[in-house]
Write an enzyme that holds these catalytic residues in place. Structure first.
Site: not given
Ligand code: F6R
Ligand code: MG
Ligand code: MG
Length: 372
Positions: A12, A229, A232
């Site tokens: 990613d 974290y 994922k």
């Molecule tokens: C799951 C993922 C998204 C982010 C969510 C919050 O793997 O990447 O669900 O966790 O969009 O993202 P932030 O904290 O970057 O705003």
């Molecule tokens: Mg992803």
């Molecule tokens: Mg992402």
């Protein structure tokens, strides 16, 4: 006979409009790098695609698994794509590139890897699975169904080449150890472990009678690398099929229904896996539901079998009304879970949340707890 290696390396490196999709300029960078590598003879064939916000580099070559040149090719591609993502101010630009200096292998640096060095059979159909908003153990359930469940795979009963069963390598992510277990003999023990996909992950599968390699998965844990974290792991998996192995249709049969995986919003929820064609490989509602694409191709003379113009012949296997039921179930299950908000079992249990704010909440409240 010389061997052929299939490498699927993913990362990613930034997404359009949140974490939902890899936009075309980044896919173009993948295409450009791998085309040059093909011209330079480093790889023989490639296919660039995406699973939601993960850029996926499928490469076929002769260099074996864990080859520094192949891994560096992927690493450099991700670096350049991340630079572009920064320029465009894409969301989460470079998010999975957790280390700065390349040290010979992308494992442990952020990207996910599934590789398989094989001796090509007279015809070798291969399937590639790539998920988004899911975690490492997401393939435990289907791999068990495919290689150990006779209610899924008729060949386990009917094909004499399969009746000896399959061997599963299982990683214990927490203790950093692994074990090989054989089915059908150790089926119950295997389920006892892999039923906890966050801790135990199937990493390899072989046919028991001749140890023919049939499946490999990526097993990275980004949170363990980063210590917190950071998203994922959005796993990938390679599966060989047919002629003494589960047929392509048996490999796809577990996806007739949706099932639950860890991931989804903020990597902190159980979510129903939705099998989708490439055109729907993007996450929307509650950053999901977790999606899975499946591509099929033939490994042929060290390459992906291609048309006369050299374009790889790729089947988009979930782009099919046969998976409408699973998609419908996924939406319905998604609605049921979302009604529960942040209450378990919609939200992951506390142990799986250790890298999120929950530990901070407990830390903040700790002095206010009184003994009862
Ligand atoms: C799951 C993922 C998204 C982010 C969510 C919050 O793997 O990447 O669900 O966790 O969009 O993202 P932030 O904290 O970057 O705003
Ligand atoms: Mg992803
Ligand atoms: Mg992402």
């Amino acid at each position: 006979m010389s061997k052929t290696t299939v490498s699927l390396i993913k990362c990613d490196i930034g997404s359009l409009a949140g974490h939902h999709v890899v936009p075309k300029p980044l896919l173009d960078i993948g295409e450009k790098h791998l085309k040059e590598a093909q011209k330079g003879g480093i790889i023989n064939s490639y296919y660039v695609f995406h699973a939601g916000d993960d850029l996926e580099l499928l490469m076929v070559h002769k260099e074996g698994e864990d080859n520094p040149e192949i891994h560096k090719l992927a690493w450099d591609t991700f670096q350049e794509a991340a630079k572009k993502a920064v320029q465009l101010k894409l969301y989460g630009a470079g998010q999975d590139l957790l280390k700065t200096a390349f040290s010979g292998n992308v494992k442990g640096m952020g990207p996910g890897v599934a590789e398989m060095e094989i001796e090509e059979r007279s015809s070798d159909p291969l399937l590639v699975f790539a998920g988004d908003k899911a975690s490492g153990g997401a393939f435990n359930y289907p791999l068990f169904r495919i290689f150990a469940d006779p209610f899924n795979t008729a060949g386990l009963i009917i094909d004499p080449n399969m009746v000896g069963g399959f061997k599963f390598e299982v990683l214990d992510i927490k203790e950093n150890q692994k074990i090989v277990m054989k089915c059908p003999e150790e089926m119950y023990e295997l389920i006892a472990l892999i039923g906890s996909p966050e801790r135990y992950t199937i990493s390899r599968v072989w046919r028991a009678k001749d140890s023919l390699l049939c499946a490999t998965t990526s097993t990275t844990r980004l949170s363990l690398i980063a210590g917190k974290y950071v998203g994922k792991d959005d796993p990938v998996c390679l599966v060989r099929a047919q002629h003494g192995l589960p047929a392509v249709g048996e490999v796809l049969a577990p996806f007739l229904h949706s099932y639950f995986v860890e991931g989804w919003m903020r990597g902190s929820h159980w979510g129903p896996l939705m099998p989708v064609g490439l055109k729907n490989s993007r996450c929307t509602v509650f950053d999901g539901p977790p999606r899975l694409v499946a591509l099929g191709f033939q490994v042929s003379h060290g390459m992906i079998a291609s048309d006369d113009d050299g374009k790889p012949l790729i089947g988009d296997l979930f782009d099919d009304p046969a998976f409408d039921l699973a998609r419908r179930e996924a939406v319905e299950h998604a609605a049921v879970l979302r009604r529960m908000g942040e209450f378990e079992p919609a939200r992951l249990p506390a142990e799986a949340m250790e890298y999120t704010t929950l530990s901070k909440v407990l830390e903040k409240l700790k002095d206010r707890f009184v003994k009862v």
